[in-house]
Design a protein around this motif. Structure first.
Motif, PDB file in Angstrom:
ATOM      1  N   GLY A   1      11.174   4.008 -24.036  1.00 16.68           N
ATOM      2  CA  GLY A   1      12.193   4.515 -24.940  1.00 16.68           C
ATOM      3  C   GLY A   1      13.764   4.288 -24.534  1.00 16.68           C
ATOM      4  O   GLY A   1      13.990   3.256 -24.237  1.00 16.68           O
ATOM      5  N   SER A   2      14.309   5.499 -24.622  1.00 13.80           N
ATOM      6  CA  SER A   2      15.794   5.338 -24.302  1.00 13.80           C
ATOM      7  C   SER A   2      16.114   5.532 -22.627  1.00 13.80           C
ATOM      8  O   SER A   2      16.983   4.927 -21.962  1.00 13.80           O
ATOM      9  N   LEU A   3      14.838   5.637 -21.486  1.00 15.88           N
ATOM     10  CA  LEU A   3      15.043   5.622 -20.532  1.00 15.88           C
ATOM     11  C   LEU A   3      14.541   3.960 -19.994  1.00 15.88           C
ATOM     12  O   LEU A   3      13.656   3.628 -19.968  1.00 15.88           O
ATOM     13  N   ARG A   4      15.857   3.219 -19.587  1.00 16.01           N
ATOM     14  CA  ARG A   4      15.542   1.891 -19.160  1.00 16.01           C
ATOM     15  C   ARG A   4      15.216   1.604 -17.908  1.00 16.01           C
ATOM     16  O   ARG A   4      14.399   0.678 -17.617  1.00 16.01           O
ATOM     17  N   PHE A   5      15.398   2.553 -16.915  1.00 17.42           N
ATOM     18  CA  PHE A   5      15.015   2.242 -15.664  1.00 17.42           C
ATOM     19  C   PHE A   5      14.300   3.369 -15.103  1.00 17.42           C
ATOM     20  O   PHE A   5      15.136   4.700 -15.206  1.00 17.42           O
ATOM     21  N   MET A   6      13.484   3.449 -14.225  1.00 21.19           N
ATOM     22  CA  MET A   6      13.085   4.575 -13.444  1.00 21.19           C
ATOM     23  C   MET A   6      13.839   4.688 -12.025  1.00 21.19           C
ATOM     24  O   MET A   6      14.331   5.661 -11.652  1.00 21.19           O
ATOM     25  N   ASP A   7      14.269   3.478 -11.595  1.00 21.13           N
ATOM     26  CA  ASP A   7      14.922   3.412 -10.674  1.00 21.13           C
ATOM     27  C   ASP A   7      15.606   2.008 -10.397  1.00 21.13           C
ATOM     28  O   ASP A   7      15.185   1.241 -11.098  1.00 21.13           O
ATOM     29  N   ARG A   8      16.843   2.104  -9.923  1.00 18.93           N
ATOM     30  CA  ARG A   8      17.714   0.645  -9.912  1.00 18.93           C
ATOM     31  C   ARG A   8      18.649   0.710  -8.530  1.00 18.93           C
ATOM     32  O   ARG A   8      19.331   1.526  -8.389  1.00 18.93           O
ATOM     33  N   THR A   9      18.433  -0.444  -8.030  1.00 19.36           N
ATOM     34  CA  THR A   9      19.485  -0.707  -6.746  1.00 19.36           C
ATOM     35  C   THR A   9      20.111  -2.132  -6.823  1.00 19.36           C
ATOM     36  O   THR A   9      19.247  -2.976  -7.018  1.00 19.36           O
TER      37      THR A   9
ATOM     38  N   VAL B   1      12.140  -1.480  -2.755  1.00 21.49           N
ATOM     39  CA  VAL B   1      10.952  -1.648  -3.437  1.00 21.49           C
ATOM     40  C   VAL B   1       9.914  -0.819  -2.853  1.00 21.49           C
ATOM     41  O   VAL B   1       9.049  -0.079  -3.393  1.00 21.49           O
ATOM     42  N   ALA B   2      10.080  -0.806  -1.286  1.00 24.52           N
ATOM     43  CA  ALA B   2       8.996   0.191  -0.651  1.00 24.52           C
ATOM     44  C   ALA B   2       8.876   1.494  -1.120  1.00 24.52           C
ATOM     45  O   ALA B   2       7.826   2.226  -1.237  1.00 24.52           O
ATOM     46  N   LYS B   3      10.132   2.296  -1.416  1.00 29.20           N
ATOM     47  CA  LYS B   3      10.129   3.600  -1.626  1.00 29.20           C
ATOM     48  C   LYS B   3       9.468   3.772  -3.003  1.00 29.20           C
ATOM     49  O   LYS B   3       9.279   4.923  -3.209  1.00 29.20           O
ATOM     50  N   ASN B   4       9.288   2.657  -3.829  1.00 26.29           N
ATOM     51  CA  ASN B   4       8.550   2.970  -5.420  1.00 26.29           C
ATOM     52  C   ASN B   4       7.271   2.640  -5.315  1.00 26.29           C
ATOM     53  O   ASN B   4       6.690   2.334  -6.330  1.00 26.29           O
ATOM     54  N   LEU B   5       6.762   2.377  -3.924  1.00 23.85           N
ATOM     55  CA  LEU B   5       5.216   1.686  -4.063  1.00 23.85           C
ATOM     56  C   LEU B   5       4.719   3.074  -3.296  1.00 23.85           C
ATOM     57  O   LEU B   5       5.044   3.770  -2.677  1.00 23.85           O
ATOM     58  N   ARG B   6       3.225   3.185  -3.575  1.00 21.45           N
ATOM     59  CA  ARG B   6       2.594   4.013  -3.087  1.00 21.45           C
ATOM     60  C   ARG B   6       2.148   3.647  -1.583  1.00 21.45           C
ATOM     61  O   ARG B   6       2.085   2.592  -1.147  1.00 21.45           O
ATOM     62  N   ARG B   7       1.827   4.727  -0.724  1.00 18.29           N
ATOM     63  CA  ARG B   7       1.482   4.444   0.732  1.00 18.29           C
ATOM     64  C   ARG B   7      -0.039   5.036   0.932  1.00 18.29           C
ATOM     65  O   ARG B   7      -0.175   6.180   0.280  1.00 18.29           O
ATOM     66  N   THR B   8      -0.659   4.749   1.756  1.00 21.42           N
ATOM     67  CA  THR B   8      -2.113   5.175   2.316  1.00 21.42           C
ATOM     68  C   THR B   8      -2.150   5.503   3.540  1.00 21.42           C
ATOM     69  O   THR B   8      -1.382   4.549   4.413  1.00 21.42           O
ATOM     70  N   SER B   9      -2.866   6.222   4.045  1.00 24.77           N
ATOM     71  CA  SER B   9      -2.855   6.558   5.275  1.00 24.77           C
ATOM     72  C   SER B   9      -4.370   6.436   5.785  1.00 24.77           C
ATOM     73  O   SER B   9      -5.387   7.049   5.207  1.00 24.77           O
ATOM     74  N   THR B  10      -4.494   6.031   7.073  1.00 18.32           N
ATOM     75  CA  THR B  10      -5.776   5.817   7.543  1.00 18.32           C
ATOM     76  C   THR B  10      -5.844   6.217   9.105  1.00 18.32           C
ATOM     77  O   THR B  10      -4.714   6.053   9.905  1.00 18.32           O
ATOM     78  N   VAL B  11      -7.069   6.712   9.595  1.00 20.61           N
ATOM     79  CA  VAL B  11      -6.942   7.185  10.918  1.00 20.61           C
ATOM     80  C   VAL B  11      -7.620   6.169  11.831  1.00 20.61           C
ATOM     81  O   VAL B  11      -8.749   5.814  11.565  1.00 20.61           O
ATOM     82  N   GLN B  12      -6.891   5.578  12.889  1.00 18.83           N
ATOM     83  CA  GLN B  12      -7.383   4.763  13.638  1.00 18.83           C
ATOM     84  C   GLN B  12      -7.287   5.368  14.972  1.00 18.83           C
ATOM     85  O   GLN B  12      -6.254   5.497  15.776  1.00 18.83           O
ATOM     86  N   GLY B  13      -8.496   5.615  15.518  1.00 21.91           N
ATOM     87  CA  GLY B  13      -8.593   6.404  17.028  1.00 21.91           C
ATOM     88  C   GLY B  13      -7.890   7.697  16.824  1.00 21.91           C
ATOM     89  O   GLY B  13      -8.362   8.667  16.044  1.00 21.91           O
ATOM     90  N   VAL B  14      -7.079   8.014  17.568  1.00 28.06           N
ATOM     91  CA  VAL B  14      -6.157   9.360  17.644  1.00 28.06           C
ATOM     92  C   VAL B  14      -4.890   9.344  16.845  1.00 28.06           C
ATOM     93  O   VAL B  14      -4.202  10.239  16.743  1.00 28.06           O
ATOM     94  N   SER B  15      -4.684   8.119  16.296  1.00 25.86           N
ATOM     95  CA  SER B  15      -3.375   7.847  15.297  1.00 25.86           C
ATOM     96  C   SER B  15      -3.618   7.630  13.885  1.00 25.86           C
ATOM     97  O   SER B  15      -4.620   7.396  13.507  1.00 25.86           O
ATOM     98  N   ARG B  16      -2.702   8.153  13.140  1.00 28.18           N
ATOM     99  CA  ARG B  16      -2.770   8.000  11.743  1.00 28.18           C
ATOM    100  C   ARG B  16      -1.668   6.866  11.504  1.00 28.18           C
ATOM    101  O   ARG B  16      -0.621   6.649  11.711  1.00 28.18           O
ATOM    102  N   VAL B  17      -2.194   5.745  10.762  1.00 23.34           N
ATOM    103  CA  VAL B  17      -1.587   4.439  10.299  1.00 23.34           C
ATOM    104  C   VAL B  17      -1.406   4.527   8.826  1.00 23.34           C
ATOM    105  O   VAL B  17      -2.251   4.769   7.986  1.00 23.34           O
ATOM    106  N   ASP B  18       0.186   4.457   8.383  1.00 24.37           N
ATOM    107  CA  ASP B  18       0.400   4.506   6.987  1.00 24.37           C
ATOM    108  C   ASP B  18       0.790   2.905   6.701  1.00 24.37           C
ATOM    109  O   ASP B  18       1.301   2.256   7.156  1.00 24.37           O
ATOM    110  N   SER B  19       0.180   2.699   5.528  1.00 22.16           N
ATOM    111  CA  SER B  19       0.070   1.170   4.816  1.00 22.16           C
ATOM    112  C   SER B  19       0.792   1.263   3.695  1.00 22.16           C
ATOM    113  O   SER B  19       0.373   2.044   2.616  1.00 22.16           O
ATOM    114  N   LEU B  20       1.800   0.332   3.183  1.00 26.84           N
ATOM    115  CA  LEU B  20       2.303   0.253   2.112  1.00 26.84           C
ATOM    116  C   LEU B  20       1.220  -0.511   1.265  1.00 26.84           C
ATOM    117  O   LEU B  20       0.489  -1.350   1.598  1.00 26.84           O
TER     118      LEU B  20
END
Length: 303
Positions: free
Chosen positions: A66-74, A91-110
């Protein structure tokens, strides 16, 4: 490797004149366009449209909110390295991230591998057409609910075609620019954006496969080039029929062997399900059954 100091030394000489990419930036004491774009303070002072326009849209196409042309623009400006880093971050800040546990660490993936985003955007910046006729056009990075599209001015160059795009060879439109970019690291610490050895596209394909995503779609045109990166994963559904439909939504047209590779089904399973989908009116073949070039695509009512 001796070009960069000369570029820095001549940046106060004023806007670039003469050929688009002169191989000798210090030959006449004038800064070249390549030098300005790689090492200038603010290249857009002389070329206002040489930036990256990153926009986020609601839905899967432009103009659906509708009248909203952009959700975000840079608008990403500065040197080529600054534009690449800023566009990847936007772009990265507008994509989802997932978290997985590897050993004792948590790894965030785009959602889309960051190295694939960076490669697609860097390729658009480095290999775009910088001739005077194209200097009024920016690079567009459009983020939709199901994909990211990176579009740059200028088609394929130096004998590159749709057929040999994946052969690992490099054809360089902007040789001086590539040389400069190969020795200038990105501001975000991600290294040099230009290798010049043709490894970028194979890397993108392998990385997307490794994350369970559809391969990038490369769309060369007469005066532009677009790369489509799909966000959603292909999940197994309804005993193979849905897998085939989903794969064709991503890739457009595929043959029997290609469908088997993309879906994990056997050749015989693909054939039986394709025949059933054709009978249901969901698929249509592109050639007679006797043709070696026969592929399948979604029918218009499914698309």
């Amino acid at each position: 490797l001796d070009l960069l100091p000369a570029v820095h030394a001549n940046l106060q000489s004023g806007p670039p004149r003469g050929p688009t990419f002169c191989p000798h930036p210090h030959s006449q004491g004038n800064v070249t366009k390549a030098g300005l774009l790689v090492a200038g303070t603010y290249p857009q002072q002389f070329y206002p449209k040489l930036f990256i326009d990153m926009a986020v849209y609601a839905g899967t196409r432009k103009g659906t909110a509708g009248s909203l042309r952009f959700m975000d623009r840079t608008i990403c400006e500065g040197t080529l390295g600054e534009m690449i880093s800023d566009a990847v971050a936007a772009v990265a800040k507008n994509l989802r991230r997932t978290s997985t546990v590897q050993g004792v660490s948590r790894v965030d993936s785009l959602e889309i591998p960051e190295e694939v985003l960076r490669e697609a955007i860097a390729n658009a910046v480095i290999h775009r057409e910088y001739g005077d006729r194209f200097c009024g056009q920016s690079i567009a990075v459009d983020v939709f609910d199901d994909r990211v599209e990176v579009t740059n001015p200028g088609g394929l160059y130096g004998g590159k075609t749709r057929e040999n795009l994946f052969d690992g060879s490099s054809r360089c439109r902007n040789a001086t620019l590539v040389k400069l970019m190969s020795i200038v690291p990105l501001p975000d610490g991600a290294g040099s954006p230009a290798e010049g050895n043709g490894s970028g596209i194979p890397m993108m394909i392998d990385a997307m496969r490794a994350h369970g995503l559809a391969e990038p779609l490369f769309c060369p045109g007469f005066d532009r080039f677009k790369v489509v990166l799909y966000r959603s994963k292909i999940e197994p559904v309804d005993h193979g029929g849905g897998l085939i439909v989903t794969a064709l939504k991503h890739y457009g047209e595929l043959g029997t062997r290609e469908l088997a590779e993309r879906t994990g089904l056997t050749i015989s399973q693909v054939r039986s399900r394709v025949n059933a989908l054709i009978a249901q009116g969901e698929l249509e073949p592109t050639a007679p059954a006797t043709s070696r070039n026969r592929k399948y695509r979604l029918s218009e009512r499914v698309e």
